[in-house]
Write a protein that holds these residues in place. Structure first.
Motif, mmCIF file in Angstrom:
data_model
loop_
_atom_site.group_PDB
_atom_site.id
_atom_site.type_symbol
_atom_site.label_atom_id
_atom_site.label_comp_id
_atom_site.label_asym_id
_atom_site.label_seq_id
_atom_site.Cartn_x
_atom_site.Cartn_y
_atom_site.Cartn_z
ATOM 1 N N THR A 142 73.878 62.467 67.277
ATOM 2 C CA THR A 142 74.798 63.611 67.296
ATOM 3 C C THR A 142 74.300 64.669 68.275
ATOM 4 O O THR A 142 73.183 64.587 68.792
ATOM 5 N N ASP A 143 75.140 65.689 68.495
ATOM 6 C CA ASP A 143 74.671 66.864 69.220
ATOM 7 C C ASP A 143 73.981 67.797 68.228
ATOM 8 O O ASP A 143 73.734 67.421 67.077
ATOM 9 N N SER A 144 73.659 69.024 68.667
ATOM 10 C CA SER A 144 72.881 69.940 67.826
ATOM 11 C C SER A 144 73.738 70.849 66.954
ATOM 12 O O SER A 144 73.186 71.659 66.190
ATOM 13 N N ASN A 176 73.967 66.360 60.360
ATOM 14 C CA ASN A 176 73.943 65.495 61.535
ATOM 15 C C ASN A 176 73.270 64.165 61.244
ATOM 16 O O ASN A 176 73.695 63.117 61.744
ATOM 17 N N GLU A 190 70.282 64.549 65.430
ATOM 18 C CA GLU A 190 70.241 65.240 66.722
ATOM 19 C C GLU A 190 68.886 65.105 67.408
ATOM 20 O O GLU A 190 68.624 65.760 68.415
ATOM 21 N N ASN A 194 72.004 70.188 75.106
ATOM 22 C CA ASN A 194 73.023 70.623 74.159
ATOM 23 C C ASN A 194 73.560 72.017 74.490
ATOM 24 O O ASN A 194 74.320 72.589 73.713
ATOM 25 N N LYS A 238 76.707 67.977 75.140
ATOM 26 C CA LYS A 238 76.921 67.648 73.727
ATOM 27 C C LYS A 238 77.749 66.372 73.584
ATOM 28 O O LYS A 238 77.492 65.538 72.709
ATOM 29 N N ASN A 298 75.615 63.414 73.993
ATOM 30 C CA ASN A 298 74.698 63.198 72.870
ATOM 31 C C ASN A 298 75.394 62.619 71.642
ATOM 32 O O ASN A 298 74.742 61.952 70.829
#
Length: 224
Positions: A154-156, A163, A195, A202, A208, A211
């Motif tokens: 995942t992204d942040s 996440n 993440e 990010n 994002k 990611n």
């Protein structure tokens, strides 16, 4: 496992290979296992869970199980040649789909961006992505001398806990679908990295998006 949570969801015992409970897919013409059969196979978890709990190497366990089941192991120059052929077939099948194929030594990495695979904040596969995964499944079944690690990322945005769970659920969705299309579940392990393993910054929406992904890592089955 560090911050990487393993889901040994997809370990299927040979005893669950079923002929009477198959149907024919109208799109591919391939035989597939019906829902009742899928439930039986995916339920066979005890061996893999025990292996993880005792610290035994999961990859080695899968290799030994598959070799013991008659899949066979690659050796010498045959390893690279086998992965060359699989790479070429995957690139041909996935051209224009948004899924990239990267070679790292004799390993192959399929990067499935979340924006084409899933809806936002969901682990449900987009319906228009099923045919892409069907194509991947056909290649994975043809080239069955590989282990398959399915890793969700995942992204942040959001909490670490959220996440982590979302990444695992997305990996499980892809892994379960591959198994339902006839890919041997003993080859598959799913992970959620949350993440923790970004491939871009990010700080931007583009980063994002990169990611948010699911990666399939294909590794040749070799002895030793």
């Amino acid at each position: 496992m560090n911050n990487l949570v393993r889901s040994t969801l997809l370990v299927v015992v040979a005893a669950f290979t079923i002929t009477a409970c198959e149907t024919t897919d109208a799109y591919t013409g391939e035989k597939k296992v019906n829902n009742a059969s899928k439930g039986a196979g995916i339920g066979a978890l005890a061996g893999a869970v025990l292996g993880a709990a005792t610290g035994d190497n999961s990859k080695d366990r899968r290799k030994r199980a598959l070799i013991g089941a008659g899949v066979g192991a690659l050796t010498g120059a045959g390893v690279g040649a086998y992965m060359d052929k699989q790479e070429a077939k995957l690139r041909a099948q996935l051209q224009g789909t948004g899924v990239s194929v990267t070679r790292a030594g004799n390993d192959l990495i399929l990067n499935m961006p979340g924006n084409i695979t899933f809806k936002t904040a969901s682990a449900d596969l987009n319906s228009n992505f099923f045919r892409v995964l069907d194509s991947v499944s056909l290649v994975l079944k043809e080239y069955d001398k590989t282990l398959i690690d399915v890793e969700g990322h995942t992204d942040s945005d959001g909490s670490d806990t959220y996440n982590q769970q979302l990444s695992l659920e997305r990996a499980n969705s892809v892994g379960t679908y591959l198994n339902s299309r006839g890919v041997n579940g003993q080859r598959i392990v799913t992970f959620g990295a949350g993440e923790a393993r970004p491939i871009a910054s990010n700080s931007s929406s583009t980063g994002k998006q990169q990611n948010r992904r699911v990666e399939l890592k294909l590794q040749p089955i070799t002895e030793g």
